[in-house]
Design a protein around this motif. Structure first.
Motif, PDB file in Angstrom:
ATOM      1  N   GLY B 178       0.783  -1.241   0.000  1.00 18.50           N
ATOM      2  CA  GLY B 178       0.000   0.000   0.000  1.00 18.50           C
ATOM      3  C   GLY B 178       0.806   1.276   0.000  1.00 18.50           C
ATOM      4  O   GLY B 178       0.482   2.213   0.727  1.00 18.50           O
ATOM      5  N   VAL B 179       1.863   1.315  -0.815  1.00 14.49           N
ATOM      6  CA  VAL B 179       2.684   2.532  -0.858  1.00 14.49           C
ATOM      7  C   VAL B 179       2.464   3.373  -2.119  1.00 14.49           C
ATOM      8  O   VAL B 179       3.020   4.461  -2.239  1.00 14.49           O
ATOM      9  CB  VAL B 179       4.197   2.217  -0.754  1.00 14.49           C
ATOM     10  N   ALA B 180       1.665   2.869  -3.052  1.00 14.05           N
ATOM     11  CA  ALA B 180       1.508   3.585  -4.323  1.00 14.05           C
ATOM     12  C   ALA B 180       0.690   4.852  -4.162  1.00 14.05           C
ATOM     13  O   ALA B 180      -0.191   4.943  -3.313  1.00 14.05           O
ATOM     14  CB  ALA B 180       0.849   2.676  -5.355  1.00 14.05           C
ATOM     15  N   THR B 181       1.020   5.838  -4.973  1.00 14.47           N
ATOM     16  CA  THR B 181       0.173   7.010  -5.174  1.00 14.47           C
ATOM     17  C   THR B 181       0.082   7.223  -6.688  1.00 14.47           C
ATOM     18  O   THR B 181       0.786   6.544  -7.450  1.00 14.47           O
ATOM     19  CB  THR B 181       0.723   8.265  -4.454  1.00 14.47           C
ATOM     20  N   LYS B 184       3.194   7.188  -9.159  1.00 18.68           N
ATOM     21  CA  LYS B 184       3.820   5.879  -9.333  1.00 18.68           C
ATOM     22  C   LYS B 184       2.945   4.968 -10.211  1.00 18.68           C
ATOM     23  O   LYS B 184       3.457   4.225 -11.061  1.00 18.68           O
ATOM     24  CB  LYS B 184       4.034   5.264  -7.936  1.00 18.68           C
ATOM     25  N   ASP B 207      -5.050  -0.664   0.983  1.00 20.14           N
ATOM     26  CA  ASP B 207      -5.394   0.679   1.455  1.00 20.14           C
ATOM     27  C   ASP B 207      -4.622   1.062   2.720  1.00 20.14           C
ATOM     28  O   ASP B 207      -5.072   1.879   3.508  1.00 20.14           O
ATOM     29  CB  ASP B 207      -6.907   0.759   1.710  1.00 20.14           C
ATOM     30  N   THR B 208      -3.438   0.520   2.854  1.00 17.01           N
ATOM     31  CA  THR B 208      -2.614   0.720   4.049  1.00 17.01           C
ATOM     32  C   THR B 208      -2.409   2.195   4.383  1.00 17.01           C
ATOM     33  O   THR B 208      -2.349   2.573   5.550  1.00 17.01           O
ATOM     34  CB  THR B 208      -1.226   0.083   3.820  1.00 17.01           C
ATOM     35  N   ARG B 209      -2.289   3.010   3.362  1.00 14.91           N
ATOM     36  CA  ARG B 209      -2.073   4.452   3.576  1.00 14.91           C
ATOM     37  C   ARG B 209      -3.190   5.281   2.951  1.00 14.91           C
ATOM     38  O   ARG B 209      -3.001   6.447   2.612  1.00 14.91           O
ATOM     39  CB  ARG B 209      -0.695   4.858   3.039  1.00 14.91           C
ATOM     40  N   GLY B 210      -4.344   4.648   2.785  1.00 15.97           N
ATOM     41  CA  GLY B 210      -5.532   5.381   2.337  1.00 15.97           C
ATOM     42  C   GLY B 210      -5.554   5.762   0.868  1.00 15.97           C
ATOM     43  O   GLY B 210      -6.438   6.497   0.425  1.00 15.97           O
ATOM     44  N   LEU B 213      -8.187   4.006  -3.340  1.00 11.23           N
ATOM     45  CA  LEU B 213      -9.206   4.510  -4.275  1.00 11.23           C
ATOM     46  C   LEU B 213      -8.616   5.461  -5.301  1.00 11.23           C
ATOM     47  O   LEU B 213      -9.000   5.425  -6.472  1.00 11.23           O
ATOM     48  CB  LEU B 213     -10.326   5.238  -3.520  1.00 11.23           C
ATOM     49  N   VAL B 214      -7.716   6.317  -4.863  1.00 12.40           N
ATOM     50  CA  VAL B 214      -7.145   7.265  -5.828  1.00 12.40           C
ATOM     51  C   VAL B 214      -6.289   6.508  -6.846  1.00 12.40           C
ATOM     52  O   VAL B 214      -6.268   6.849  -8.029  1.00 12.40           O
ATOM     53  CB  VAL B 214      -6.398   8.431  -5.119  1.00 12.40           C
ATOM     54  N   GLY B 242       1.700  -3.643  11.310  1.00 10.45           N
ATOM     55  CA  GLY B 242       1.790  -4.285  10.014  1.00 10.45           C
ATOM     56  C   GLY B 242       0.483  -4.333   9.255  1.00 10.45           C
ATOM     57  O   GLY B 242       0.370  -4.999   8.238  1.00 10.45           O
ATOM     58  N   ALA B 243      -0.504  -3.612   9.764  1.00 12.82           N
ATOM     59  CA  ALA B 243      -1.831  -3.616   9.154  1.00 12.82           C
ATOM     60  C   ALA B 243      -1.745  -3.309   7.671  1.00 12.82           C
ATOM     61  O   ALA B 243      -1.004  -2.437   7.267  1.00 12.82           O
ATOM     62  CB  ALA B 243      -2.711  -2.580   9.818  1.00 12.82           C
TER      63      ALA B 243
END
Lengths: 305, 305
Positions: B178-181, B184, B207-210, B213-214, B242-243
């Motif tokens: 979940g590191v993509a924005t 990237k 969705d680790t960093r919300g 959806l974007v 580690g969620a």
């Protein structure tokens, strides 16, 4: 694009939606932490009548205790002339007036029709400006109203134009109940931007349905450079009926920095503020970035890879 | 654009990351609920060795009990020839093979180098196809690896091409941690789409960093028409170290339908499935849309406006 201004509204929009009432010294410590993290624009409180928002009844007391720091601006909501009197006796730097784009929500929130609200706000803006204070405008339910559903864009345009005429320097467009998605944001901004320049608009997204970041993304693509956020995603417990938190400032900062956009805010320092707030309010805050940063700390502490 | 296919991976990618092990009859009821909600593509389980994923040790038993319904396709992960043997004795409709775009993650996850993994997957694909089964490919850590950080796009391209050569019909691009924005995602897809047509790619966002959806939004803009999701956002407690939950299918469905894109999935019916799962696993699931729909039900029940 290299920089976005984040207006940190957690102390106001966040706390006013929490059932816990935090002591003034805790709020002051939060402001100190936000400043350490690099936050410059802090909406600290509201001068609405304490009967309506007991969480912020300490507005004047807090305003007097807020740490003063070069470059940091404090803001407060001011609903009417009476609230303005209270605000003017404090060192708060600038004010915000507010109304709703939909008639029913405006009545429920302000107890006045939209037309009855305008002169009240105009008086606040005029007197505030006479006292040398800038005034921001909030328009709520821009992308949808819980009572009326869709809100005509023409209504939003007229309202924004009225606010600009009054002398408001910037209008924050509120997705108050978190129903917007990119289509709606684009449709609204496309029309609005024909009448009002992007630098006078801000995006105020709630993450009720998880769409706040994608709406922020679309707003940025359309030229918006100011976004409101609340540390931790404070405001409305995610597991309580009617839940509706602001987009988390942490989520905004992570997202923007990854996109190559500066915010001037240090994520880890901001997370430390939210961790303290979690202890104070007794529940985890909803920010996904906050929780993932906390998880990183835990792994490091435990020596995990 | 009028339609997006959602591959519901909650029973597999969701449950394999939960500490609670659900009984086979509960999993069967979940599948029944998903079908009632209109879900057609259900990744039901995994034939990895039960020692590694005890949550899915009942793979064969579950596969035998899954409700058969016209138009519904069940999928399962198959790691190697041994897993394939188990899978082939069940009525699962199609399989998925998997590997990681980064060497270190592949070693930690599969206990083999990437080069050692290819022939294992090639054997699975060949034998599965000989048995009349379609095979999907998962590439993990496409947008970032917890050990290596950024993963070169060229590496992802080569890997996808190898999988297509093997006979995989579609590749699901995993943002495993979940590191993509959007930046990237765009950079990666721009290069990938020069080599592989959009209809053979799917987005698998965590969705680790919300940002799930974007990222989904950007993928759609670039032509991707298949997205993976897990009911409720299952998979990784949001408040545990580690969620890292999958994007919630509810959040995807709300978002897509608001954007005017059909999913064929009924949101309220899907939420009823997740409510049952919440009871089974003893904690609220992280989907914001789920929680806001539950809040609506509560207000209706209490006669609130």
């Amino acid at each position: 694009m290299t920089r976005v201004t984040i207006v940190e509204v957690g102390l106001r929009d966040g706390l006013q939606n929490e059932s816990v009432i935090l002591p003034v010294e805790v709020k002051r410590r939060i402001a100190e932490g936000l400043i350490r993290a690099g936050v410059k624009e802090i909406e600290a409180t509201s001068f609405v009548h304490p009967r309506w928002v007991p969480q912020l009844a300490d507005a004047a007391e807090l305003a007097a205790q807020l740490p003063r720091e070069q470059g940091v601006r404090y803001r407060a909501l001011v609903p009417n002339a009476k609230g303005l009197e209270r605000a003017l006796s404090t060192p708060i730097d600038e004010y915000a007036v507010f109304l709703s784009a939909s008639e029913t929500h405006n009545r429920k929130n302000i107890n006045k029709s939209i037309d009855e609200t305008y002169p009240v706000l105009a008086e606040v803006v005029e007197r505030a400006q006479a006292a040398g204070k800038r005034v921001r405008g909030y328009v709520s339910t821009v992308f949808g109203c819980p009572y009326e559903g869709d809100v005509p864009v023409s209504q939003v345009v007229r309202m924004c134009e009225r606010l600009i005429e009054m002398g408001v320097y910037e209008i924050s467009l509120g997705d108050t109940i978190g129903v917007a998605t990119p289509k709606k944001v684009k449709e609204t901004l496309e029309v609005l931007l024909r009448h009002i320049p992007a630098e006078r608009l801000a995006g105020h997204f709630h993450d009720t349905r998880g769409t706040a970041l994608v709406n922020a993304y679309v707003s940025l693509e359309m030229g918006i450079r100011t976004l409101d956020g609340a540390f931790g995603g404070l405001g409305g417990c995610p597991y309580a009926p009617g839940a509706s938190g602001n987009v988390a400032t942490e989520d905004l900062v992570y997202f923007l920095e990854q996109e190559g956009i500066e915010t001037g805010i240090d994520l880890e320092t901001l997370c430390r503020v939210s961790v303290e707030v979690q202890k104070e309010i007794g529940r985890p805050l909803s920010s996904k970035v906050l929780q993932s940063v906390i998880a990183t700390w835990s792994s490091v502490g435990k020596g995990e890879s």
